[in-house]
Design a protein around this motif. Structure first.
Motif, PDB file in Angstrom:
ATOM      1  N   LYS A   1       0.844  -1.193   0.000  1.00  0.00           N
ATOM      2  CA  LYS A   1       0.000   0.000   0.000  1.00  0.00           C
ATOM      3  C   LYS A   1       0.876   1.239   0.000  1.00  0.00           C
ATOM      4  O   LYS A   1       2.006   1.217   0.509  1.00  0.00           O
ATOM      5  CB  LYS A   1      -0.968  -0.003   1.180  1.00  0.00           C
ATOM      6  CG  LYS A   1      -0.319   0.024   2.554  1.00  0.00           C
ATOM      7  CD  LYS A   1      -1.404   0.022   3.625  1.00  0.00           C
ATOM      8  CE  LYS A   1      -0.800   0.120   5.032  1.00  0.00           C
ATOM      9  NZ  LYS A   1      -1.843   0.167   6.074  1.00  0.00           N
ATOM     10  N   THR A   2       0.336   2.296  -0.571  1.00  0.00           N
ATOM     11  CA  THR A   2       1.089   3.534  -0.759  1.00  0.00           C
ATOM     12  C   THR A   2       0.328   4.688  -0.134  1.00  0.00           C
ATOM     13  O   THR A   2      -0.885   4.810  -0.348  1.00  0.00           O
ATOM     14  CB  THR A   2       1.285   3.818  -2.262  1.00  0.00           C
ATOM     15  OG1 THR A   2       1.889   2.679  -2.876  1.00  0.00           O
ATOM     16  CG2 THR A   2       2.145   5.041  -2.484  1.00  0.00           C
ATOM     17  N   PRO A   3       1.000   5.544   0.640  1.00  0.00           N
ATOM     18  CA  PRO A   3       0.305   6.729   1.164  1.00  0.00           C
ATOM     19  C   PRO A   3      -0.271   7.564   0.019  1.00  0.00           C
ATOM     20  O   PRO A   3       0.412   7.855  -0.964  1.00  0.00           O
ATOM     21  CB  PRO A   3       1.414   7.489   1.899  1.00  0.00           C
ATOM     22  CG  PRO A   3       2.411   6.435   2.284  1.00  0.00           C
ATOM     23  CD  PRO A   3       2.378   5.442   1.160  1.00  0.00           C
ATOM     24  N   GLU A  46       5.670   7.759   0.428  1.00  0.00           N
ATOM     25  CA  GLU A  46       6.519   8.082   1.572  1.00  0.00           C
ATOM     26  C   GLU A  46       7.441   9.255   1.285  1.00  0.00           C
ATOM     27  O   GLU A  46       7.702  10.075   2.176  1.00  0.00           O
ATOM     28  CB  GLU A  46       7.320   6.847   1.974  1.00  0.00           C
ATOM     29  CG  GLU A  46       6.446   5.704   2.496  1.00  0.00           C
ATOM     30  CD  GLU A  46       7.249   4.473   2.847  1.00  0.00           C
ATOM     31  OE1 GLU A  46       8.479   4.505   2.648  1.00  0.00           O
ATOM     32  OE2 GLU A  46       6.659   3.480   3.316  1.00  0.00           O
ATOM     33  N   ASP A  47       7.960   9.342   0.066  1.00  0.00           N
ATOM     34  CA  ASP A  47       8.798  10.492  -0.293  1.00  0.00           C
ATOM     35  C   ASP A  47       8.000  11.790  -0.213  1.00  0.00           C
ATOM     36  O   ASP A  47       8.514  12.821   0.228  1.00  0.00           O
ATOM     37  CB  ASP A  47       9.367  10.313  -1.698  1.00  0.00           C
ATOM     38  CG  ASP A  47      10.352   9.168  -1.790  1.00  0.00           C
ATOM     39  OD1 ASP A  47      10.893   8.783  -0.723  1.00  0.00           O
ATOM     40  OD2 ASP A  47      10.590   8.657  -2.902  1.00  0.00           O
ATOM     41  N   ALA A  48       6.749  11.736  -0.644  1.00  0.00           N
ATOM     42  CA  ALA A  48       5.900  12.926  -0.572  1.00  0.00           C
ATOM     43  C   ALA A  48       5.603  13.288   0.877  1.00  0.00           C
ATOM     44  O   ALA A  48       5.508  14.477   1.223  1.00  0.00           O
ATOM     45  CB  ALA A  48       4.601  12.684  -1.338  1.00  0.00           C
ATOM     46  N   LYS A  57       8.727  18.982   5.610  1.00  0.00           N
ATOM     47  CA  LYS A  57       9.619  20.119   5.399  1.00  0.00           C
ATOM     48  C   LYS A  57       8.895  21.308   4.783  1.00  0.00           C
ATOM     49  O   LYS A  57       9.178  22.456   5.092  1.00  0.00           O
ATOM     50  CB  LYS A  57      10.778  19.693   4.504  1.00  0.00           C
ATOM     51  CG  LYS A  57      11.653  18.595   5.089  1.00  0.00           C
ATOM     52  CD  LYS A  57      12.740  18.177   4.118  1.00  0.00           C
ATOM     53  CE  LYS A  57      13.596  17.057   4.705  1.00  0.00           C
ATOM     54  NZ  LYS A  57      14.630  16.606   3.734  1.00  0.00           N
ATOM     55  N   ASP A  58       7.965  21.008   3.873  1.00  0.00           N
ATOM     56  CA  ASP A  58       7.247  22.072   3.164  1.00  0.00           C
ATOM     57  C   ASP A  58       5.784  21.641   3.027  1.00  0.00           C
ATOM     58  O   ASP A  58       5.377  21.136   1.980  1.00  0.00           O
ATOM     59  CB  ASP A  58       7.897  22.302   1.794  1.00  0.00           C
ATOM     60  CG  ASP A  58       7.338  23.511   1.086  1.00  0.00           C
ATOM     61  OD1 ASP A  58       6.592  24.279   1.723  1.00  0.00           O
ATOM     62  OD2 ASP A  58       7.637  23.699  -0.112  1.00  0.00           O
ATOM     63  N   PRO A  59       4.977  21.804   4.077  1.00  0.00           N
ATOM     64  CA  PRO A  59       3.622  21.235   4.109  1.00  0.00           C
ATOM     65  C   PRO A  59       2.725  21.641   2.954  1.00  0.00           C
ATOM     66  O   PRO A  59       1.938  20.813   2.473  1.00  0.00           O
ATOM     67  CB  PRO A  59       3.065  21.748   5.444  1.00  0.00           C
ATOM     68  CG  PRO A  59       4.261  22.020   6.275  1.00  0.00           C
ATOM     69  CD  PRO A  59       5.317  22.484   5.334  1.00  0.00           C
TER      70      PRO A  59
END
Length: 928
Positions: A58-60, A74-76, A82-84
């Motif tokens: 599964k992917t966020p 996950e990278d996003a 850091k930059d919402p």
């Protein structure tokens, strides 16, 4: 091996017999608010979850853009801390919403760091980060679907264009249309939108197919996800299809309840706000932590971890480094505290269950089990609250994360033309009733009346067709299809639904059509509007017709065909019935789609029987009174299409130039990502090869395969490329790295190829020797099957045997010579005996042996001449005659007489193995 076969058969049974054929793969996407799961069905892979780039199931469901780079999952999430305002998540419930919808206001409150504005043309939600960067919700969801498509295609190694998408059951027309637009932007063909609880119910039914019988069994599927909570009452039953006469299992949704804003996200937000409150109470800084988007994002992430851990533990130590202004934050939180700050949420958890039971008109007494799915149901207090209401054990035998995905994947296989699955009928239900509303002028100066007719009532099954008949309109008019009978929903929920107007239909040139047909009309059936609620829950007006009956032409007056009987009416005998129909205002007919035949079809059959009976009565009257025959009029039904224009009333569709702009924007983003991925891959490949060459030249087995000059040149080249690789290039291109890699491989492949030859040669030589041994044994057998050695079994010619003997001898000699010569050479010398040379010799030898083997397969013995047969027969008769003086056979003669041979009984046929000769019997069986 037997165990493997059993597992395969068991899997096939569990998957309800998906029969794979030649066709492209299909996928399902469970696009949840927090997670995205992708299911695949492809030839050889009945049903499986596609893995993402990190090999996770599964992917966020979060997308981020930073420095022109798009990331997902996950990278996003990392970028979102850091930059919402560069990361976009929890988007699903924003689909199809106008900027003034209360759900949008709630989203702003929950995530205050986004700049949300209204689209100037459509008034829908747009995320604006800068003057040059903004995205609509459809564009963001489309890009997630693009990623889902990539994961699926990488799993099956073939393109995918068709899919089934899951949606929350409370999605109305606006949300469903918006999701279809997003899928279209992602270049996906949606076979169906399936409600998540229907997908879960289908998945459960497929795996429990053997337990379904003619008696209805009732279950409740309770889901608490990240964003919402829902409950659905369903029934399982075997039903006989009246058309195909087949008996299939049917799962039907009987009742649904939901809470749009209750879910794991709300619990996580409560924890976030609690942590922020506790940090502010410490007064380590004058800055309110909630005013910092980055600090708020960090608190939100830690709150999510806290929620998950407290589901399994009674307390947890929350900690965040550098929360704000280099200040760390640590706090112990107990499960009791979590339950306390969410105290008002727990009573809401049972409301959807109560609503579902109420709308199904069933009680808990007849419910077999309440089955849980969705991540939020793992919270202990949620389970305790539900258990206290139902007073029975909860069903936890479903995969809470993947059941909806797998159910949708089964549906995708069912709808796709490339697969065949065992039939499992799904009948969903309408949550928001639809009605037709129009104005009618009664005439005589009376006020215009507002008429409303129910179209799809609450919990009506779909897919389904319906017809509304208008009898009183003689000029152009319009009608509306709206949501109605929403008393069961709160004001807040009705407001969240958005516009209650669904469709406006304008009928044109009605007066002209009626005037044109006036002379022909004998019986006016009215103007009929046809509607369809398809299996995706999408409503459509599919057509409008003016229907009337006219007199049949005299030429066809005596035509007694079936169609004539269906359309015939007798105006004189049944004039009162016709007058009553004309006096009716509006009539409603239903045509339900699914396994059972439609009511409209039953009506047609009834009409046919009625017409036949009328005609029969007419014939009887005619026989009694010949003059009555002249009073009989035969009629035919005429259907004339009415021009109409249908307009959606909820949200302006993403179409025209606005759609083209979105397509161009996403195409540019996809192209940029492809170039970035290619650049990264080329960079990584060059870097990896440099390291590989340097490492292998340090290994003795590889170093021996390169000369001192080659080694020095390679190490110098690797050193130069290594330094160049990490220089800051102004405009790095993938082609530059790919060219450098090709040059390095050209140098390195020299010693790498030598090493490979030295490693693989022993196995190749062993294989060739084994083939030579086999050929020699076959040659021994073959020598006994020539004309000179065995006249009766002359399979091979002497030339063929000599040829094989020559090839074996030459191959043996070549192998000994070349092996000895190769051993004398150094490891770094040019290869003399290559693996390819060996495989070429193997191919030559194999060709010669196969030729002889095939020849012996098709060989058959020759038939004996007729003269020889007659001679043998005479000898046998003489033997018989000498055994008895009176010409009778003695017992000894009968015992001594041999049965006729096969050659004497019949001619030889193909594929009969010849009887081995005496010399052949001495040959070992394995050699034969």
């Amino acid at each position: 091996m037997q165990r493997t076969m059993k597992l395969v058969l068991l899997l096939s049974a569990l998957l309800a017999g998906i029969a794979l054929s030649q066709g492209t793969a299909v996928m399902s996407v469970d696009l949840g608010t927090e997670w995205m799961k992708v299911g695949i069905v492809s030839p050889g892979v009945p049903m499986e979850i596609a893995l993402n780039r990190e090999s996770k199931r599964k992917t966020p469901a979060i997308l981020a853009f930073r420095d022109g780079t798009r990331t997902i999952g996950e990278d996003a999430q990392t970028i979102g801390i850091k930059d919402p305002n560069s990361a976009y998540g929890y988007l699903l419930d924003l689909l199809g919403k106008t900027i003034d919808n209360p759900i949008v206001d709630l989203y702003r409150k929950r995530f205050p760091y986004y700049n949300i504005v209204g689209d100037p043309e459509r008034n829908t939600v747009v995320f604006r980060k800068s003057d040059t960067e903004e995205f609509s919700v459809e564009e963001l969801v489309a890009q997630m679907l693009v990623k889902a498509k990539q994961f699926a295609e990488e799993s099956v190694n073939q393109p995918i264009t068709e899919c089934v998408l899951t949606v929350p059951g409370y999605f109305g027309q606006a949300e469903r249309e918006a999701l279809l637009s997003a899928a279209q932007l992602a270049n996906l063909k949606v076979l169906q939108l399936i409600n998540d609880y229907a997908a879960v119910a289908l998945n459960y039914g497929v795996f429990h197919r053997g337990e379904i019988n003619e008696t209805a069994q009732y279950f409740v599927f309770y889901d608490m996800g990240a964003y919402k909570t829902s409950a659905a009452v369903v029934s399982y039953q075997l039903v006989k299809d009246k058309q195909t006469r087949e008996i299939n299992p049917v799962v039907q949704v009987l009742g649904v309840g939901y809470d749009r804003t209750l879910g794991g996200l709300e619990i996580q937000l409560r924890l976030r706000d609690y942590l922020a409150q506790e940090f502010n109470a410490l007064k380590k800084t004058k800055t309110d932590v909630t005013t910092s988007p980055r600090a708020l994002a960090k608190l939100f992430k830690e709150a999510g971890r806290l929620k998950n851990v407290l589901s399994a533990n009674t307390e947890f130590f929350a900690q965040i480094e550098n929360l704000i202004e280099d200040i760390d934050f640590k706090l112990t939180v107990t499960r009791e505290k979590l339950e306390q700050i969410c105290e008002d949420l727990w009573p809401r958890a049972t409301k959807p269950l109560e609503q579902a039971l109420a709308s199904s008109h069933l009680s808990l007494d007849v419910i077999n089990q309440v089955i849980l799915f969705g991540g939020g149901t793992r919270v202990p207090r949620v389970q305790e609250t539900i258990k206290a209401v139902i007073k029975q054990e909860l069903g936890k035998n479903l995969n809470a994360d993947e059941s909806a995905t797998m159910g949708a994947a089964y549906k995708a296989a069912d709808l796709s033309a490339g697969f065949k699955v065992k039939k499992f009928v799904v009948k969903d239900a309408t949550l928001f009733p639809l009605q037709v509303s129009f104005e009618r002028d009664p005439g005589n100066g009376a006020d215009v009346k507002q008429v409303k007719r129910a179209l799809f009532a609450l919990m009506n099954p779909y897919p389904q067709k319906k017809v509304i008949t208008f009898n009183k309109h003689t000029d152009d008019f319009e009608f509306y299809v709206n949501y109605a009978d929403l008393d069961r929903y709160s004001k807040a929920e009705i407001a969240a639904l958005g516009s209650l107007n669904v469709t406006k239909v304008q009928l044109k040139e009605v007066k002209e059509l009626l005037k044109k047909s006036k002379k022909e009309v004998v019986d006016n059936k009215g103007i009929k509007a046809y509607f369809y609620l398809d299996d995706s829950g999408i409503f459509r007006c599919t057509g409008v017709e003016y229907v009337y009956e006219k007199q049949k032409p005299e030429d066809d007056a005596d035509d007694d065909s079936t169609l004539s009987k269906i359309g015939s009416t007798f105006s004189k005998l049944f004039s009162k019935e016709g007058e009553e129909k004309k006096d009716d205002s509006e009539q409603e007919e239903t045509d339900s789609a699914g396994e059972e035949p439609s009511k409209s079809e039953d009506n047609e059959k009834a009409k046919e029987e009625e017409a036949s009976s009328k005609e029969q009565k007419s014939d009887e009257i005619t026989k009694q009174d010949p003059e009555a025959k002249n009073e009989t009029i035969k009629l035919v039904t005429v259907k004339s299409p009415v021009k109409y224009e249908s307009q959606t009333q909820f949200v302006v569709a993403l179409a025209g130039s606005r759609y083209d702009q979105s397509v161009a924007k996403l195409a540019a983003i996809n192209k940029a990502e492809e170039q970035r991925v290619r650049l990264e891959s080329a960079f990584n490949a060059l870097e990896a090869h440099i390291i590989e060459v340097q490492q292998k030249l340090d290994e003795e087995s590889y170093a021996k395969c390169a000369t001192a000059e080659e080694k020095e040149k390679l190490l110098a080249e690797c050193s130069t490329l290594g330094e160049w690789l990490y220089e800051d290039l102004e405009d790095p291109k993938a082609e530059i790295y790919e060219e450098k890699l090709a040059q390095l491989k050209k140098l390195s492949n020299v010693f790498l190829a030598r090493h490979w030859e030295h490693e693989e040669r022993p196995e190749a030589i062993k294989a060739l020797k084994g083939m030579i041994d086999g050929a020699e044994k076959f040659l021994v057998t073959g020598r006994n099957l020539t004309k000179d050695t065995n006249p009766q079994k002359d399979v091979f010619t002497q030339v063929e045997i000599d040829t094989l003997d020559k090839v074996i001898t030459e191959t043996n000699a070549w192998l000994k010579t070349e092996t000895a010569a190769q051993k004398k050479l150094a490891k770094n010398a040019d290869i003399r005996l290559s693996v390819k040379d060996i495989t070429d010799k193997m191919s030559l030898l194999d060709r010669e042996v196969k030729y002889l083997v095939n020849k012996i397969k098709i060989w058959k013995p020759k038939a004996k001449p007729a003269a020889e047969k007659d001679k043998k027969k005479e000898e046998e008769e003489e033997v018989v005659a000498s055994g008895s003086g009176d010409g009778t056979k003695t017992e000894d003669a009968e015992q001594q007489q041999e049965p006729p041979t096969k050659e004497e009984q019949q001619e030889p046929v193909d594929d009969i193995t010849p009887t081995p000769t005496e010399e052949e019997t001495k040959t070992p069986h394995s050699e034969l």
